[in-house]
Design a protein around this motif. Structure first.
Motif, PDB file in Angstrom:
ATOM      1  N   GLU A 296       0.833  -1.200   0.000  1.00 42.70           N
ATOM      2  CA  GLU A 296       0.000   0.000   0.000  1.00 42.70           C
ATOM      3  C   GLU A 296       0.870   1.253   0.000  1.00 42.70           C
ATOM      4  O   GLU A 296       0.611   2.206  -0.731  1.00 42.70           O
ATOM      5  CB  GLU A 296      -0.911  -0.008   1.221  1.00 42.70           C
ATOM      6  N   GLY A 297       1.929   1.245   0.802  1.00 39.98           N
ATOM      7  CA  GLY A 297       2.833   2.390   0.833  1.00 39.98           C
ATOM      8  C   GLY A 297       3.637   2.556  -0.445  1.00 39.98           C
ATOM      9  O   GLY A 297       4.061   3.663  -0.786  1.00 39.98           O
ATOM     10  N   HIS A 298       3.846   1.446  -1.164  1.00 39.29           N
ATOM     11  CA  HIS A 298       4.619   1.500  -2.409  1.00 39.29           C
ATOM     12  C   HIS A 298       3.919   2.345  -3.464  1.00 39.29           C
ATOM     13  O   HIS A 298       4.577   2.938  -4.332  1.00 39.29           O
ATOM     14  CB  HIS A 298       4.850   0.071  -2.914  1.00 39.29           C
ATOM     15  N   ARG A 299       2.597   2.434  -3.432  1.00 41.44           N
ATOM     16  CA  ARG A 299       1.842   3.182  -4.433  1.00 41.44           C
ATOM     17  C   ARG A 299       1.678   4.655  -4.063  1.00 41.44           C
ATOM     18  O   ARG A 299       1.034   5.405  -4.792  1.00 41.44           O
ATOM     19  CB  ARG A 299       0.449   2.577  -4.612  1.00 41.44           C
ATOM     20  N   PHE A 300       2.229   5.058  -2.936  1.00 40.16           N
ATOM     21  CA  PHE A 300       1.975   6.407  -2.432  1.00 40.16           C
ATOM     22  C   PHE A 300       2.384   7.479  -3.430  1.00 40.16           C
ATOM     23  O   PHE A 300       1.590   8.377  -3.761  1.00 40.16           O
ATOM     24  CB  PHE A 300       2.712   6.604  -1.105  1.00 40.16           C
ATOM     25  N   LEU A 301       3.620   7.426  -3.941  1.00 36.09           N
ATOM     26  CA  LEU A 301       4.125   8.500  -4.779  1.00 36.09           C
ATOM     27  C   LEU A 301       3.281   8.685  -6.037  1.00 36.09           C
ATOM     28  O   LEU A 301       3.040   9.806  -6.480  1.00 36.09           O
ATOM     29  CB  LEU A 301       5.584   8.241  -5.156  1.00 36.09           C
ATOM     30  N   LEU A 371     -12.792   6.514  -3.389  1.00 30.53           N
ATOM     31  CA  LEU A 371     -14.159   6.160  -3.754  1.00 30.53           C
ATOM     32  C   LEU A 371     -14.327   4.680  -4.035  1.00 30.53           C
ATOM     33  O   LEU A 371     -15.443   4.241  -4.334  1.00 30.53           O
ATOM     34  CB  LEU A 371     -14.588   6.969  -4.984  1.00 30.53           C
ATOM     35  N   ALA A 372     -13.274   3.913  -3.960  1.00 33.56           N
ATOM     36  CA  ALA A 372     -13.344   2.455  -4.135  1.00 33.56           C
ATOM     37  C   ALA A 372     -12.197   1.842  -3.366  1.00 33.56           C
ATOM     38  O   ALA A 372     -11.085   2.387  -3.352  1.00 33.56           O
ATOM     39  CB  ALA A 372     -13.279   2.064  -5.608  1.00 33.56           C
ATOM     40  N   VAL A 373     -12.469   0.728  -2.714  1.00 32.21           N
ATOM     41  CA  VAL A 373     -11.468   0.019  -1.922  1.00 32.21           C
ATOM     42  C   VAL A 373     -11.413  -1.416  -2.420  1.00 32.21           C
ATOM     43  O   VAL A 373     -12.457  -2.067  -2.547  1.00 32.21           O
ATOM     44  CB  VAL A 373     -11.801   0.048  -0.416  1.00 32.21           C
ATOM     45  N   GLY A 374     -10.223  -1.893  -2.727  1.00 31.48           N
ATOM     46  CA  GLY A 374     -10.109  -3.220  -3.313  1.00 31.48           C
ATOM     47  C   GLY A 374      -9.020  -4.054  -2.682  1.00 31.48           C
ATOM     48  O   GLY A 374      -8.349  -3.637  -1.740  1.00 31.48           O
ATOM     49  N   GLY A 375      -8.859  -5.241  -3.249  1.00 28.79           N
ATOM     50  CA  GLY A 375      -7.837  -6.144  -2.773  1.00 28.79           C
ATOM     51  C   GLY A 375      -6.493  -5.831  -3.391  1.00 28.79           C
ATOM     52  O   GLY A 375      -6.370  -5.122  -4.384  1.00 28.79           O
ATOM     53  N   GLY A 376      -5.468  -6.356  -2.795  1.00 29.38           N
ATOM     54  CA  GLY A 376      -4.103  -6.175  -3.282  1.00 29.38           C
ATOM     55  C   GLY A 376      -3.261  -7.371  -2.914  1.00 29.38           C
ATOM     56  O   GLY A 376      -3.713  -8.284  -2.211  1.00 29.38           O
ATOM     57  N   PRO A 377      -2.038  -7.409  -3.372  1.00 29.64           N
ATOM     58  CA  PRO A 377      -1.171  -8.563  -3.080  1.00 29.64           C
ATOM     59  C   PRO A 377      -0.887  -8.681  -1.591  1.00 29.64           C
ATOM     60  O   PRO A 377      -0.537  -7.708  -0.928  1.00 29.64           O
ATOM     61  CB  PRO A 377       0.101  -8.262  -3.878  1.00 29.64           C
ATOM     62  N   SER A 378      -1.042  -9.876  -1.075  1.00 23.17           N
ATOM     63  CA  SER A 378      -0.760 -10.127   0.343  1.00 23.17           C
ATOM     64  C   SER A 378       0.453 -11.035   0.527  1.00 23.17           C
ATOM     65  O   SER A 378       0.756 -11.412   1.650  1.00 23.17           O
ATOM     66  CB  SER A 378      -1.983 -10.764   1.013  1.00 23.17           C
ATOM     67  N   SER A 379       1.122 -11.390  -0.566  1.00 22.64           N
ATOM     68  CA  SER A 379       2.319 -12.241  -0.495  1.00 22.64           C
ATOM     69  C   SER A 379       3.360 -11.678  -1.441  1.00 22.64           C
ATOM     70  O   SER A 379       3.069 -10.853  -2.319  1.00 22.64           O
ATOM     71  CB  SER A 379       1.971 -13.679  -0.878  1.00 22.64           C
ATOM     72  N   TRP A 380       4.597 -12.128  -1.275  1.00 22.70           N
ATOM     73  CA  TRP A 380       5.662 -11.690  -2.168  1.00 22.70           C
ATOM     74  C   TRP A 380       5.391 -12.141  -3.602  1.00 22.70           C
ATOM     75  O   TRP A 380       5.681 -11.409  -4.548  1.00 22.70           O
ATOM     76  CB  TRP A 380       6.998 -12.235  -1.687  1.00 22.70           C
ATOM     77  N   THR A 381       4.833 -13.318  -3.762  1.00 20.46           N
ATOM     78  CA  THR A 381       4.506 -13.804  -5.106  1.00 20.46           C
ATOM     79  C   THR A 381       3.518 -12.864  -5.787  1.00 20.46           C
ATOM     80  O   THR A 381       3.696 -12.497  -6.956  1.00 20.46           O
ATOM     81  CB  THR A 381       3.912 -15.219  -5.020  1.00 20.46           C
ATOM     82  N   GLY A 382       2.465 -12.467  -5.072  1.00 23.91           N
ATOM     83  CA  GLY A 382       1.492 -11.561  -5.645  1.00 23.91           C
ATOM     84  C   GLY A 382       2.068 -10.186  -5.921  1.00 23.91           C
ATOM     85  O   GLY A 382       1.763  -9.567  -6.956  1.00 23.91           O
ATOM     86  N   PHE A 383       2.916  -9.685  -5.026  1.00 28.81           N
ATOM     87  CA  PHE A 383       3.493  -8.354  -5.222  1.00 28.81           C
ATOM     88  C   PHE A 383       4.419  -8.328  -6.431  1.00 28.81           C
ATOM     89  O   PHE A 383       4.346  -7.404  -7.265  1.00 28.81           O
ATOM     90  CB  PHE A 383       4.258  -7.932  -3.965  1.00 28.81           C
ATOM     91  N   PHE A 384       5.290  -9.340  -6.556  1.00 28.19           N
ATOM     92  CA  PHE A 384       6.193  -9.366  -7.707  1.00 28.19           C
ATOM     93  C   PHE A 384       5.430  -9.561  -9.012  1.00 28.19           C
ATOM     94  O   PHE A 384       5.788  -8.985 -10.041  1.00 28.19           O
ATOM     95  CB  PHE A 384       7.230 -10.481  -7.529  1.00 28.19           C
ATOM     96  N   ALA A 492       8.410   1.837   4.659  1.00 28.52           N
ATOM     97  CA  ALA A 492       8.096   0.541   4.054  1.00 28.52           C
ATOM     98  C   ALA A 492       7.877   0.684   2.549  1.00 28.52           C
ATOM     99  O   ALA A 492       8.321  -0.163   1.759  1.00 28.52           O
ATOM    100  CB  ALA A 492       6.859  -0.065   4.711  1.00 28.52           C
ATOM    101  N   GLY A 493       7.210   1.766   2.132  1.00 27.88           N
ATOM    102  CA  GLY A 493       7.008   1.985   0.711  1.00 27.88           C
ATOM    103  C   GLY A 493       8.313   2.222  -0.029  1.00 27.88           C
ATOM    104  O   GLY A 493       8.500   1.743  -1.157  1.00 27.88           O
ATOM    105  N   MET A 494       9.255   2.946   0.598  1.00 26.94           N
ATOM    106  CA  MET A 494      10.562   3.166  -0.022  1.00 26.94           C
ATOM    107  C   MET A 494      11.322   1.853  -0.183  1.00 26.94           C
ATOM    108  O   MET A 494      11.967   1.614  -1.218  1.00 26.94           O
ATOM    109  CB  MET A 494      11.378   4.146   0.823  1.00 26.94           C
ATOM    110  N   VAL A 495      11.239   1.011   0.837  1.00 26.03           N
ATOM    111  CA  VAL A 495      11.929  -0.280   0.759  1.00 26.03           C
ATOM    112  C   VAL A 495      11.332  -1.139  -0.349  1.00 26.03           C
ATOM    113  O   VAL A 495      12.053  -1.784  -1.128  1.00 26.03           O
ATOM    114  CB  VAL A 495      11.857  -1.005   2.118  1.00 26.03           C
ATOM    115  N   MET A 496      10.011  -1.144  -0.454  1.00 30.13           N
ATOM    116  CA  MET A 496       9.366  -1.944  -1.493  1.00 30.13           C
ATOM    117  C   MET A 496       9.728  -1.445  -2.887  1.00 30.13           C
ATOM    118  O   MET A 496       9.836  -2.237  -3.838  1.00 30.13           O
ATOM    119  CB  MET A 496       7.857  -1.929  -1.305  1.00 30.13           C
ATOM    120  N   SER A 497       9.926  -0.163  -3.042  1.00 31.49           N
ATOM    121  CA  SER A 497      10.361   0.368  -4.335  1.00 31.49           C
ATOM    122  C   SER A 497      11.734  -0.156  -4.708  1.00 31.49           C
ATOM    123  O   SER A 497      11.985  -0.510  -5.864  1.00 31.49           O
ATOM    124  CB  SER A 497      10.370   1.901  -4.290  1.00 31.49           C
TER     125      SER A 497
END
Length: 629
Positions: A296-301, A371-384, A492-497
């Protein structure tokens, strides 16, 4: 067809003025809506009164920088961060710092030149990234929302591909869609790619209209706008069949739950006749794992800064959790583009066209309202997998469409902002490749591209990095996620980037070699895709490169402190996801083991524990004892 006029009452205070509009999500499908979406759903401010009849309406904007309390400090930081990176680049490439070695073989001179060029390009990429960040901070702005025109015909669309999208996610989306308020005709559609019987029953139960192109030959082509088995082909088939019946279409992906004020907050901008589409930020609802929270923090910028900066030029990127688009603009562009280029190419094509009614270029709006809330990756496999998919779309847009941007966008501001946006993925990949090449050239082959003092280099590099991090921290108040903990610095978002860079390299190599992706994009947040060691194979390959360079530098005597520190940090980055995964697995095993031990102790034979008396009984016994005394 239904009409859902907004009811009075229930105003939610706006963070800007104290007034607001209704944002109560109602009985949502789960924990995705149990946050302060009322406040974050009105970040752009309260709905303003529409213009007087006969007055041409144009979307108005408010600068985000002008609303901050530390404008002077932020302004100094905006100037200092690019200057620090520029000073490091200029100092590094000065001719007096070039290494000149005599009596070395020709291949050694080639490696020296390659190392010098590599270091210079790395700092140039860093400078471009800082300039992009500072530019977005300076020009970012939010639109001023207005009440929509009543009576407009709107279709709310949700695509569904059986086997890829779960029916539970579709149900949550449709249940949210039927609660959306609109003062006018509104139809909710499910675009079913496979004509699934269970999906038909769900539509009948919720009062949702069902569409499928299955069995229609002209809507199922091997390639083109109606390519079979693709989401864009499914959407374009519906557009061809029913698009002429509506003025606007709203869309969210399966698993993304629209809030009841979705249309109330978006449709008002279409009072401006040149607005082609309005997009909102993507907010992740599942925060059950550390990976999900960091993603979630990775998408901030992008959603909190880059998209807001695009409002300055009326050219927001056509991505996010949900959007509303003018049907006439989409039909003029020929519908949605193929997934290899995706939404980025669709937005670029629309921005390159003119409104036939006014003769002016089409424009777009990004609203910060959640205005909309959805699912996102919850594992490293999904994030990559998500990062691989998004970078692939960006590379496809660059190769197939961005060369047309100077002729399509025309205006320098639009072109500049588009170039900075799409350059993110290739610059991150190129920076990572050049960093690995520099480590191999110096630590492994003994190249000497520059003769500089390591302490001076580390000092300048640390200053430039500190200013860039400070710039990121200064933008944290622009957050658009209700899930961000109060006081979070966004580390955390910076690290994920940083952890995503090896994935961008893989996607870039596939784009250069014109190879298809290894697997189709997986559903975001899919719990059925647990992590495996194979998910980290790209990171392990790069870890071997950096570890081998460090080990080779010991017997060879290549002991430059800055290069060793660089290689060590890169090695830590490549191993961090694997170590985090193993630690989480170990923690789960320990927790499960402790629970099993406690359960076994409670059920062990011969172990009879006296039942605990209730608190009230213990209090009564204590009182009787005191009375007797």
């Amino acid at each position: 067809m239904r009409k859902t006029p907004a009811s009075s009452g229930g105003l939610v205070p706006s963070p800007a003025t104290g007034d607001g509009d209704r944002s109560d999500p109602g009985p949502g499908p789960g924990p995705a809506l149990r946050h302060d979406h009322a406040r974050f759903g009105t970040l752009a401010g309260p709905l303003n009164d529409p213009p007087r009849p006969g007055v041409l309406y144009r979307v108005r904007y408010r600068s985000t920088l002008s609303r901050e309390g530390h404008r002077v400090r932020t302004g100094l930081l905006l100037a200092a961060a690019p200057l620090a990176s520029l000073a490091l680049l200029v100092w590094l490439v000065q001719p007096r710092h070039w290494a000149h070695r005599e009596a070395v073989p020709p291949w050694a001179q080639v490696t020296d030149t390659a190392l010098l060029v590599s270091l210079g390009l790395i700092e140039l990429i860093r400078l471009i990234a800082v300039v992009s960040h500072a530019h977005a901070t300076l020009v970012a702005r939010d639109p001023v929302p207005v009440a929509p025109v009543p009576g407009t015909r709107v279709a709310f669309l949700t695509p569904f591909v059986p086997g890829r999208d779960s029916l539970e996610a579709v149900r949550a989306t449709l249940e949210g869609a039927v609660r959306v308020r609109h003062d006018g005709p509104l139809d909710v559609w499910l675009l079913d790619e496979g004509d699934d019987p269970e999906a038909r029953l769900l539509c009948e139960r919720l009062g949702v209209r069902h569409f499928t192109r299955k069995g229609v030959e002209r809507w199922n082509r091997p390639k083109g706008a109606f390519r079979v088995g693709t989401g864009h082909g499914n959407h374009n088939a519906w557009l061809d069949a029913h698009g002429a019946d509506y003025a606007f279409t709203a869309r969210v992906d399966p698993g993304h739950v629209p809030l009841p004020n979705f249309l109330e907050r978006m449709l008002g901008y279409f009072r401006d006749p040149d607005i082609a589409f309005v997009v909102g930020p993507r907010v992740q609802g599942n925060h059950d794992t550390a990976v999900a929270r960091a993603a979630e923090g990775h998408r901030f910028l992008f959603h909190a800064l880059t998209q807001r900066a695009a409002n300055r030029y009326g050219s927001a990127q056509f991505v996010g959790s949900g959007h509303v688009i003018r049907v006439s603009a989409l039909r003029e562009a020929g519908g949605l583009y193929a997934p290899v280029t995706g939404d980025l190419a669709t937005g670029l094509d629309i921005h390159g066209r003119r409104n036939p009614a006014t003769g002016r270029p089409w424009r777009s709006v990004h609203t910060p309202d959640v205005l909309a809330v959805g699912g996102g990756p919850s594992s490293w496999t999904g994030f990559f997998a998500e990062q691989l998919h998004r970078s692939r779309d960006a590379y496809g847009t660059i190769v197939r469409h961005s060369w047309k941007a100077p002729w399509k966008l025309r205006r320098p501001g639009r072109l500049f902002n588009h170039a900075l946006t799409v350059a993110h993925y290739p610059m991150a990949a190129a920076g990572w490749i050049l960093g690995g090449l520099s480590c191999v050239l110096f630590l492994g082959l003994g190249a000497s591209g520059s003769a500089i003092d390591p302490s001076v280099w580390l000092t300048l590099y640390a200053n430039a990095a500190a200013f860039r991090i400070a710039l990121c921290l200064a933008n944290r108040p622009r957050n658009v996620s209700p899930r961000r903990p109060k006081g979070s610095l966004g580390l955390a978002g910076m690290v994920m980037s940083a952890l995503s860079a090896p994935v961008y390299v893989l996607s870039l190599l596939r784009a250069v070699l014109r190879r298809a992706p290894g697997s189709p994009a997986m559903p975001e947040g899919d719990p059925a895709r647990p992590d495996r060691l194979a998910a980290f194979r790209v990171h392990l390959l790069w870890a071997a490169v950096f570890a081998g360079s460090l080990l080779a530098s010991v017997p060879l005597g290549h002991t430059h402190a800055a290069m060793r520190a660089w290689a060590s940090i890169a090695l830590l980055i490549t191993l961090a996801p694997l170590l985090a995964w193993r630690c989480s697995v170990l923690r789960r095993r320990v927790v499960v083991g402790l629970r099993a031990v406690r359960r076994a102790r409670r059920t062990a034979p011969g172990r009879h524990r006296a039942p605990r008396r209730r608190t009230s009984a213990r209090v009564a016994a204590a009182r009787r004892h005191l009375v007797r005394r």
